[in-house]
Scaffold this motif. Structure first.
Motif, mmCIF file in Angstrom:
data_model
loop_
_atom_site.group_PDB
_atom_site.id
_atom_site.type_symbol
_atom_site.label_atom_id
_atom_site.label_comp_id
_atom_site.label_asym_id
_atom_site.label_seq_id
_atom_site.Cartn_x
_atom_site.Cartn_y
_atom_site.Cartn_z
ATOM 1 N N GLN A 128 44.437 36.276 31.492
ATOM 2 C CA GLN A 128 43.401 35.143 32.124
ATOM 3 C C GLN A 128 42.478 35.879 32.901
ATOM 4 O O GLN A 128 41.193 35.720 32.695
ATOM 5 C CB GLN A 128 44.167 34.354 33.172
ATOM 6 N N LYS A 129 42.587 37.245 33.421
ATOM 7 C CA LYS A 129 41.589 38.132 34.128
ATOM 8 C C LYS A 129 40.592 38.638 33.055
ATOM 9 O O LYS A 129 39.437 38.242 33.425
ATOM 10 C CB LYS A 129 42.541 39.018 34.897
ATOM 11 N N GLN A 130 41.226 38.815 31.907
ATOM 12 C CA GLN A 130 40.329 39.449 31.097
ATOM 13 C C GLN A 130 39.568 38.410 30.330
ATOM 14 O O GLN A 130 38.367 38.532 30.077
ATOM 15 C CB GLN A 130 41.235 40.139 30.106
ATOM 16 N N TYR A 131 40.212 37.295 30.505
ATOM 17 C CA TYR A 131 39.062 36.189 29.729
ATOM 18 C C TYR A 131 38.035 35.787 30.747
ATOM 19 O O TYR A 131 36.923 35.590 30.216
ATOM 20 C CB TYR A 131 40.037 34.673 29.954
ATOM 21 N N PHE A 132 38.389 35.658 31.962
ATOM 22 C CA PHE A 132 37.125 35.388 33.083
ATOM 23 C C PHE A 132 36.063 36.503 32.957
ATOM 24 O O PHE A 132 34.929 36.301 33.156
ATOM 25 C CB PHE A 132 37.754 35.284 34.270
ATOM 26 N N GLU A 133 36.491 37.715 32.804
ATOM 27 C CA GLU A 133 35.819 38.670 32.732
ATOM 28 C C GLU A 133 34.604 38.793 31.559
ATOM 29 O O GLU A 133 33.623 39.273 31.696
ATOM 30 C CB GLU A 133 36.383 40.274 32.709
#
Length: 286
Positions: free
Chosen positions: A73-78
């Motif tokens: 999810q963090k990579q998605y938001f980034e």
């Protein structure tokens, strides 16, 4: 998960999501029942089942990983957060949302289990001369070999978002080709006997509800990032709808059920799901 800006839109999102889940959940069951009642899988294309299992397994990996993994999810938001989602967050006081809901994970899990049941029925019921084609076996082998290579490529840098997007792409490709063997079989036999049309009716309902769910989420966030952030889900709805229309046309317009026997066709014209509601003493035409 992020907060919603509109309670009615949040309710609509949940209703549409679970409508899609219920429709897609019921979609495989009529075929299971039809196979069970007939004790035969003649007319149900085996390549469709094999490609369908690969498709849903890939989709489950994508949905479950993005929904449960905070790292992904963090990579998605980034990748997709950028200025557009920052603007939405500042203006409306809400956080970004991932484009996968609980119903997506539930649907994928159920779909994999039902695909396995279809495979079991192929193994135990009458199948005539039907077999898995070398083409479908080759496609599935190449797909999983490619997925394995991509895993080892992503492992050193922990590029998990890239990896699950590969699985998302796989499920789109599988969705685009899995219906082709069944559609061609119907065309060749000039009949849809043995293939339950209820699969298509439920699938069409789910595809439309799925598309509308993403639209509702985008309207609430005042951003269409959910569409290009999960292009696989959109393409899935569009591809499924396209093939659904083909099957509906084949079943109701091109190859309606015959009253009499036709050489090479299945000697069972009535749909057991409908016939089960009839009185047992009613006469049947053979």
């Amino acid at each position: 998960m992020a907060s919603w800006n509109s309670i009615p839109l949040e309710i609509a999102y949940q209703v549409l999501g679970w409508t899609a889940f219920i429709a897609w959940t019921f979609a495989p069951w009529p075929q299971v029942i039809l196979n069970f009642r007939r004790k035969s899988v003649v007319g149900f294309n085996f390549d469709f089942v094999l490609l369908n299992l690969t498709k849903h397994t890939s989709y489950l990996i994508y949905n479950a990983t993005l929904y449960f993994s905070s790292d992904v999810q963090k990579q998605y938001f980034e990748k997709y957060g950028s200025k557009e989602l920052q603007y939405v967050s500042e203006k409306y006081g809400s956080k970004e949302m991932i484009p996968v809901a609980a119903n997506d994970v539930a649907f994928s899990t159920h779909a994999v289990l039902l695909a396995l049941i279809h495979l079991l029925q192929i193994a135990i019921y009458e199948r005539g001369s039907q077999t898995f084609s070398k083409v479908s076996i080759g496609i599935v082998s190449v797909v999983w070999f490619t997925a394995g290579v991509c895993f080892f490529i992503a492992l050193p840098t922990h590029s998990w978002l890239w990896l699950i997007n590969i699985f998302n792409s796989i499920q789109v490709v599988m969705a685009a080709i899995k219906y082709t063997p069944q559609a061609f079989m119907n065309f060749k036999r000039k009949s849809t006997d043995g293939f339950s049309i209820y699969i298509i009716c439920f699938n069409f309902t789910g595809s439309v509800a799925n598309f509308m769910q993403m639209a509702v989420q985008s309207i609430d966030q005042n951003s269409w990032v959910n569409f290009y952030g999960n292009i696989g889900k959109i393409l899935l709805s569009l591809v499924s709808t396209f093939y659904d229309l083909i099957f509906l046309c084949q079943h109701f317009l091109l190859y309606p059920a015959r009253k009499e026997n036709v050489p090479g066709k299945i000697n069972e014209e009535k749909d057991p799901l409908i016939d089960s509601f009839n009185q047992p003493d009613h006469s049947q035409n053979v």
